[in-house]
Design a protein around this motif. Structure first.
Motif, PDB file in Angstrom:
ATOM      1  N   VAL A 180       0.873  -1.170   0.000  1.00 53.07           N
ATOM      2  CA  VAL A 180       0.000   0.000   0.000  1.00 53.07           C
ATOM      3  C   VAL A 180       0.910   1.220   0.000  1.00 53.07           C
ATOM      4  CG1 VAL A 180      -1.765   1.321   1.222  1.00 53.07           C
ATOM      5  CG2 VAL A 180      -1.850  -1.182   1.243  1.00 53.07           C
TER       6      VAL A 180
ATOM      7  N   TYR B 231      -2.497  -0.315  -4.519  1.00 55.86           N
ATOM      8  CA  TYR B 231      -2.844  -1.412  -3.619  1.00 55.86           C
ATOM      9  C   TYR B 231      -2.481  -2.720  -4.318  1.00 55.86           C
ATOM     10  CZ  TYR B 231      -5.836   2.280  -1.675  1.00 55.86           C
ATOM     11  OH  TYR B 231      -6.317   3.463  -1.169  1.00 55.86           O
TER      12      TYR B 231
ATOM     13  N   PRO C 298      -4.770  -4.517   2.225  1.00 55.80           N
ATOM     14  CA  PRO C 298      -5.839  -3.724   1.599  1.00 55.80           C
ATOM     15  C   PRO C 298      -7.210  -4.389   1.752  1.00 55.80           C
ATOM     16  CG  PRO C 298      -4.006  -4.151   0.073  1.00 55.80           C
ATOM     17  CD  PRO C 298      -3.835  -5.061   1.239  1.00 55.80           C
TER      18      PRO C 298
END
Length: 268
Positions: A113, A131, A256
């Motif tokens: 991320v 992501y 994520p």
């Protein structure tokens, strides 16, 4: 006085009293008469036969000589500190070691991320959030005013343009982003390694992928030389157009939301 005069009178009568004795007696009589040493005697003291020795002046103490400085046997502290703080000479990585480190990095980076900045071949700059959930899941979320979204759900990769309401879908194997999507990465087996460049600022692995859509693409993977983390990549597509992506604030521990990787209209 009378007695002295009598003695003098007897001198004339006695031949045993010499002239010296008579003179001595006369001097004694005169000294007694004046009660001390006459002034002429004080003013003219008898000269000694030999001159009196001069008093020796006290010897002056010897001035100590300053010590002669000697060369230090050890280096100054500042020099020792500078020597210990000197940077180690740079040793470039060989190709095999660089590929091994890259494979280990990609295979261990299960999630990513972070922020990205993308510069296209026309110089236009866009940015957004990245992501990644390995294997196969990826999302590039572009910030306004850009209208693109790129999402991979594990099987396919979709490029959606919200402005034109169009969506192009590709197989993951056709994209040049295999290094971000495969479960286990082996660059030497998956693609062709063209060159490895190593300097104090970066380690760059240049690869070619013949399986990308439209022909062969060239990808430059740029790593930090100390931590060996991915800093950026540059893709040159089969038509020669270049796209440079730089990564910032990359977090490899944050997981994520799985909904970010769904190929539905709500998430594109």
């Amino acid at each position: 006085m009378k007695r002295t005069m009598a003695i003098l009178a007897r001198r004339q009568a006695s031949p045993f009293i010499g002239q010296a004795t008579a003179g001595l007696l006369l001097c004694s009589a005169l000294l007694g008469l004046f009660g001390g040493v006459p002034a002429w005697a004080e003013a003219n003291p008898p000269r000694p036969d030999k001159p009196l020795p001069e008093k020796a002046s006290p010897a002056k103490p010897a001035t100590p000589k300053p010590p002669v400085p000697t060369a230090p046997t050890t280096k100054p502290v500042a020099a020792q500190t500078a020597a210990s703080a000197a940077p180690k000479p740079f040793v470039p990585l060989d190709q095999a070691t660089a590929i091994q480190k890259a494979n280990a990095y990609f295979s261990s980076a299960i999630t990513m991320v972070g922020d990205f900045v993308q510069v296209g071949s026309d110089g236009r700059r866009t940015e957004g959030k990245l992501y990644v959930q390995r294997p196969g899941r990826l999302r590039f979320e572009y910030a306004a005013p850009a209208t693109l979204e790129i999402v991979a759900d594990g099987l396919s990769l979709a490029v959606h343009d919200r402005r034109t309401a169009t969506k192009d879908v590709y197989f993951i194997s056709q994209t040049p982003l295999k290094f971000l999507l495969k479960d286990q990465v082996d660059l030497a087996q998956d693609v062709k390694v063209v060159e490895v460049q190593s300097d104090p600022s970066a380690v760059t692995i240049i690869i070619e992928d013949k399986a990308t859509f439209g022909g062969t693409s060239r990808i430059n993977l740029v790593f930090d030389p100390v931590k060996f983390t991915l800093k950026q990549w540059k893709v040159t597509d089969p038509q020669g157009y270049e796209t440079l992506v730089s990564l910032f604030n990359l977090d490899l521990t944050k997981k994520p939301d799985p909904a970010l990787f769904q190929l539905t209209q709500d998430h594109l």
